[in-house]
Design an enzyme around this catalytic site. Sequence first.
Site, short mmCIF file in Angstrom:
data_model
loop_
_atom_site.label_atom_id
_atom_site.label_comp_id
_atom_site.label_asym_id
_atom_site.label_seq_id
_atom_site.Cartn_x
_atom_site.Cartn_y
_atom_site.Cartn_z
N SER A 153 36.11 82.26 -5.72
CA SER A 153 36.19 80.95 -5.09
C SER A 153 37.09 80.11 -5.96
O SER A 153 36.88 80.01 -7.17
CB SER A 153 34.79 80.32 -5.02
OG SER A 153 34.89 78.94 -4.76
N LYS B 102 31.95 81.35 -10.22
CA LYS B 102 31.19 82.24 -9.34
C LYS B 102 31.75 83.66 -9.38
O LYS B 102 32.93 83.88 -9.26
CB LYS B 102 31.24 81.73 -7.89
CG LYS B 102 30.36 80.53 -7.64
CD LYS B 102 30.06 80.38 -6.14
CE LYS B 102 28.95 81.30 -5.72
NZ LYS B 102 28.55 81.13 -4.33
N ASN C 37 30.46 86.47 -7.18
CA ASN C 37 29.48 86.92 -6.19
C ASN C 37 29.25 88.42 -6.25
O ASN C 37 30.21 89.19 -6.35
CB ASN C 37 29.94 86.54 -4.78
CG ASN C 37 29.86 85.06 -4.52
OD1 ASN C 37 29.14 84.34 -5.22
ND2 ASN C 37 30.59 84.58 -3.53
N ARG D 136 11.56 119.86 26.06
CA ARG D 136 12.62 118.84 25.89
C ARG D 136 11.99 117.50 26.14
O ARG D 136 11.27 117.33 27.14
CB ARG D 136 13.78 119.06 26.90
CG ARG D 136 14.89 117.99 26.84
CD ARG D 136 16.28 118.59 26.60
NE ARG D 136 16.15 119.98 26.29
CZ ARG D 136 16.63 120.98 27.05
NH1 ARG D 136 17.35 120.70 28.11
NH2 ARG D 136 16.42 122.23 26.70
#
Lengths: 461, 461, 461, 461
Positions: free
Chosen positions: A280, A286, A288, A319
């Site tokens: 960012s 940050k 992340n 089946r």
Amino acid sequence: MTTADAAFVDPLLDPIFMDADMSALFTPRAFFQRMLDVEAALARAQADLGVIPKSVAKPIAAACRADLYDFNAIGTTATDAGNLAIPMVKALTAAVDGKAKGFVHWGATSQDIVDTATVLQIKDALALFDQRLRRLGDGLATMVKRHRRTPMVGRTWLQHALPTTFGLKAAGWLDVVLRHGERLDEVRRRAVALQFGGASGTLASLGEAGMAVAERLAKHLGLTVAATPWHTGRDRVAEVAALGGLITGTLGKIARDVSLMMQTDVGEVFEAAASGRGGSSTMPHKRNPVACASILAAATMVPGLVATMLTAQVQEHERAAGTWSAEWPTLPDILKLTGGALLRTADLIDGLEIDARRMRQNLDATGGLILAEAVMMTLGERIGRGEAHHLLETASRKAIAERRHLRDVLANDEHITRHLDEGTLKRLFDPLAYLGSAQQFVDRALAAYRRRPKQTKPRER
Amino acid sequence: MTTADAAFVDPLLDPIFMDADMSALFTPRAFFQRMLDVEAALARAQADLGVIPKSVAKPIAAACRADLYDFNAIGTTATDAGNLAIPMVKALTAAVDGKAKGFVHWGATSQDIVDTATVLQIKDALALFDQRLRRLGDGLATMVKRHRRTPMVGRTWLQHALPTTFGLKAAGWLDVVLRHGERLDEVRRRAVALQFGGASGTLASLGEAGMAVAERLAKHLGLTVAATPWHTGRDRVAEVAALGGLITGTLGKIARDVSLMMQTDVGEVFEAAASGRGGSSTMPHKRNPVACASILAAATMVPGLVATMLTAQVQEHERAAGTWSAEWPTLPDILKLTGGALLRTADLIDGLEIDARRMRQNLDATGGLILAEAVMMTLGERIGRGEAHHLLETASRKAIAERRHLRDVLANDEHITRHLDEGTLKRLFDPLAYLGSAQQFVDRALAAYRRRPKQTKPRER
Amino acid sequence: MTTADAAFVDPLLDPIFMDADMSALFTPRAFFQRMLDVEAALARAQADLGVIPKSVAKPIAAACRADLYDFNAIGTTATDAGNLAIPMVKALTAAVDGKAKGFVHWGATSQDIVDTATVLQIKDALALFDQRLRRLGDGLATMVKRHRRTPMVGRTWLQHALPTTFGLKAAGWLDVVLRHGERLDEVRRRAVALQFGGASGTLASLGEAGMAVAERLAKHLGLTVAATPWHTGRDRVAEVAALGGLITGTLGKIARDVSLMMQTDVGEVFEAAASGRGGSSTMPHKRNPVACASILAAATMVPGLVATMLTAQVQEHERAAGTWSAEWPTLPDILKLTGGALLRTADLIDGLEIDARRMRQNLDATGGLILAEAVMMTLGERIGRGEAHHLLETASRKAIAERRHLRDVLANDEHITRHLDEGTLKRLFDPLAYLGSAQQFVDRALAAYRRRPKQTKPRER
Amino acid sequence: MTTADAAFVDPLLDPIFMDADMSALFTPRAFFQRMLDVEAALARAQADLGVIPKSVAKPIAAACRADLYDFNAIGTTATDAGNLAIPMVKALTAAVDGKAKGFVHWGATSQDIVDTATVLQIKDALALFDQRLRRLGDGLATMVKRHRRTPMVGRTWLQHALPTTFGLKAAGWLDVVLRHGERLDEVRRRAVALQFGGASGTLASLGEAGMAVAERLAKHLGLTVAATPWHTGRDRVAEVAALGGLITGTLGKIARDVSLMMQTDVGEVFEAAASGRGGSSTMPHKRNPVACASILAAATMVPGLVATMLTAQVQEHERAAGTWSAEWPTLPDILKLTGGALLRTADLIDGLEIDARRMRQNLDATGGLILAEAVMMTLGERIGRGEAHHLLETASRKAIAERRHLRDVLANDEHITRHLDEGTLKRLFDPLAYLGSAQQFVDRALAAYRRRPKQTKPRER
């Protein structure tokens, strides 16, 4: 490129893991081709044995190329037909000329084709799992060796408990990953089995030739022959699903640990920085945990899907009406999520940045309290455990109240210093000195790593 | 008998399976005793090695008897403490006199005790599973042999498809059950591992002695030593859970088949009659599939519980805050349900009443249509598949429209009789003549049964 | 006290939540009594209407006391009978004398009794949920008001993002809790419905009197009359289960947040200290999130149980063989876990210790970077967003590289100071000045809290 | 048509339900367009209020057309970015010229866009659910009215129990479907809420303008404004998921009943015949329950997916790392499966062929035993219940032993005939004469149907 080849077919699942290899296994085209591969091998096996005329195998095989068909049109009619093989067989038959037309899909039932095509996908998916588990194991082993003496806080209940090392933490991860390698081998041995039973599981329309065709067909496809048709005996596919659940749970645990260590408030490890990744511009602090989030998403999604596969084992008679269909989208989702999470975790570990200094700082965050037990144990040997406990408890409270380091409090307490001199005290506050069997655990995990079979191959059963 | 011994502790789970052996493993008392067994073995191991004074092992062991404690009182305080071992250790310490008091639970953490007690339960539960899987396998093998030539309707999509035999149906069940035996052995090898890591997984407070204590403790308890502590590496318990999910799914499939065959409208098999069982005095025709319902209930419940165990693998750092606790009630429920369902299924198979006559009648319910394909295949060999298909389709429609048996229609159709004489036609309508590889599949399942290892024992890894 | 009264019946579930009120609803005795309550009310309703002789209602009611029966013995026979009501009716009939004996359970089927007894439990459980949701709402509202201006770090992806307030965080929790109150009311309206349909859902044996008996019976029990018998229409109980899943998910979110804020590395809030709770004498810095762990355990367990209830909706014809039984232990577990988690969360919130100083310190942990955006926005208004972005990015990198506070870097940068004076800069670094609509969000949540209906009561539908 | 428009994107899920309307909501292009719709509306709302220059809204909106972008390229970068909105915003910004470039996505966070786009999908999906639930209700009501007096076997435990009518069975289905309509309305009211909170839920970068923008934006999109941002308060989406689980469970129950009635052995109802549907030229008696199988597959798959959504509610702080991502593929799958199953069930009911004659025959399959209780009740009124029970039990055993109809046995038993004459006996064996409150239940369900609100519309809350 047509629809069926699209790498990006799912607007919401694919962004979690862009995993080209795994996605390629599960495109519409890929599944279609697998079904055609089974039809081609069936014709070839039957021609080999004289069950159908030798001359028809070639034209049938020639028509078994997915790019000859319009999947959308075929997929659309599958709903009314009941499964995807029925319109595929119709389209294949239409594409084959003359005499061969009558020998397409000879003696088989649509479930034989769908299930065997799925097994071929499973086989390829498990090969990718194996590769990625090995890569993850290698990455972890390297990390274990490098950080076996990098001290950090051991945390229980999300609280600082006692020192550990980053290498031991990673050894715990490695240990589990190695067991998944064992499981993969066991599951694979059972899973790669041909489905071939005909309309009601007796291969009736093949007369005496059924088993011979089955053996030859399995050989052409590189699969084992099941003891009995397993149209409604679904343990094999359910077990593959369960393996996915076990693996993603482990990867989720690793991702949880990493994401917690990546917290701004902890800052001990970081996902590899990459352009366009978790950054960012206005919040440069940050980092992340983008990969961790993907892995945790897989660990959140797979258990419910496994429950579906387990539930779907209840299939009626020869089946099922419903539970078989429930497997179709569920198993591929499990395989894609597991494979994707494995890839992301292997990448995560390989690129992980470790801040050993911050780990060391965090050890000091509680002002030495994290080593109170170490002091108490040594002191206890000299003055008895009860008395030692009492002295340490008092000193710890004092340290907290006065916001001082416990070592300082102890160094100024003559009840302590008469038994522990300055050098001893200093040593006792070295986290590496209070690690018990940590190095032995590390060695044991590495020994298991070295014992890992060089290459796991499906064996017949 | 006190609360903790109660066989009937759960008003709603226990009625599904009254399974004294399995319930006994999971009473409050039983779990409490397991925890005390671990404490006693720990003291003994440490005394053996001189880690604690030799003299204290005996008094500690003497206090490790569950009947000395008030579980209700202890259970009540567990909520605040965080787990059941904490108040147990407190109570045990209070019960031990003098010097020994200081050496209770030496070097261990509460999770070491809870997890190892759980592993001891798992070990016993798996032994019961093994026994019951074998009994079920024996019952099925007997049934397979007896009914390998008992013809019945093969049903796909809940519709009559082609003939099969009851023996082949049972062989399909057997085949899966045998694979569960293999899985059990593999899972057990990994699962029966001691948990022993101390406060943060390093056994720090035991200094150099940690591994030696671990080895000795494991030996006393009959467990293996894990490469590393697995406080937050939960693949072992998750795998046990997944095994439960795989097994109950298979048992649910068997129970579904049996309950469908027991329908008043089908009437082919019946649960053993028993007084007070599924009967109704005013509805004497009812034979409720009571055992099947219990088994299907287990197959319905276990998958969700397995999903919980898989999810709970995501455990933080060196001890989790929440996901570990989620395992506590979940795993025992899985084990009880799986064990109970195994017992009920083994009983079901042993007591199953088979109405071979009704099976034969049901084969005729569609007036011979179920063998139209058989006629067509033989006719096709003589006049070509296309023409044969056309003739049979016409005859089948006629049989339906005129509510006649297909054999009669064919016997009066000269297009047919010119190729198939009366004897041939009669033979073609014998369901046993159109079974393809059924007998070979039966043989293969029985061969796998005979190859079953005589006795599976946990091996060290 | 006998077995059936035991508060501590489950060695592993109960320790997670010692919740006497909720446990009391689900003891064997309690369920047994509920079934007997239904039988007593049935006899009374039928006697009122002359369907059975007036004289028999009293002796039947007199025998409807759970303490007259041996639950263990009855529970044991339930397995063969198929459900718990069958042996209960037998025992009740045996306990009633003479003429009345013939009128016990008149016209009812065992599922009528089991389901209605369950509905009575649901009704009581939902009343407890309501109470606890309200208490939790009150606690949260108080917290919101008190801390609406207590600044703290807003965290996204576990990273410091922008400032928020603790009050806004709690307002987000409150907002969801209030919606659960709405849902509870809606679910309750549908759920508290009598089950009464007789052997196959027609009340055939009551002739013309069926609906009248149903109305009267429902009135005696405080339940509504369903439009049709719902023996195999299970949406009501499944919806109660789903509500439990929705609520525990929310509580898990609150507990996750609290446990993360309680990390030694964060230290912003703490569970109320209590003796014997989460403490450690040798690790006095530890404040284990014991309540959070219980709540998170519930949030981990309930989803799988809800899946079971959803799956179990598939019930055959007029009474199911298996899926109904699967509900029996599952729904009570959901109710107990949800109720327990609600109680624990209400306690958690009421006792939560908030360290506003540490919250403020943590805001500074990134040296002002958390407010870089605030500065940029203001600066951008003056010099354009692009230029402002560029200047802040440069300053932020410098702050990180030189380990200085961003404010200092900016205060010494003339590109900045020519537009922002010292006072402005100081104000821009006040987290309370960059909260946007936070106070309005808080007001909106509190307004919703004030709009909460004073008391929710089941209404007829 | 490009990849992103493909109707047939999933080789295994789509064949289960070819549902063009629902699939169209969930193509990559559709989701992409929804995100762009939110961005366009945001720019417009902010321009309206002067938060951004009026002139920029138009160029931004002009670039908000999905066909301008290469989804594959964007999807590929989403993995590293963390979600799909981040590269979308980048691409959109690149596509916008000049001044407007700086005002794209103003004040929003990527989760605002992804969540609101999802809410727009939910809104459309719920509108389809509503439509289909109504159509299904209409079809069932018609069936109820037509068959309220069509007698058939009531089956409990898969056994013949007492007579019922097909209309009553359908009334039970209808009753539940109507409640789902109520739930849909309640859920929708809460679910259609705008997500708008900015980077950490405070709308900080919008200063004072946040709420005004939110109101205007919500109005443009036809959504309500949530009291607080719900980035980590996930009850709304979880509740939508739970609704899907409740609905598919009911549809699964209907499909189970129909598929059981379609068994060759029962033959009471049939899916509408259609070319290429469930047929077999060589097995003309087969009428595969193809639609039922699809519906049952949905009912098998949805519960596990709901569990995932419930688990995923545990989201950390102001934005989650993992659990949010887990919702992305899960919720659309639930919506597609629920919508598809609704469509298939509405079609199934509209086209269902009912064989009332076979229903009547099956009532006789137990030779009158199904009405033994009716005879006993009437006889009991005359000679006492105990004596009547004894006589009927004896007669029933005799009827079974001698393979005679119970009516014949009774008509030849003077103990009976002295109390019940021939006419009475005949009447007692009329199944329509022993239906108790069946017609009243039917009337109650139809009354609820008539009370159904004419049109449900989302109301503001």
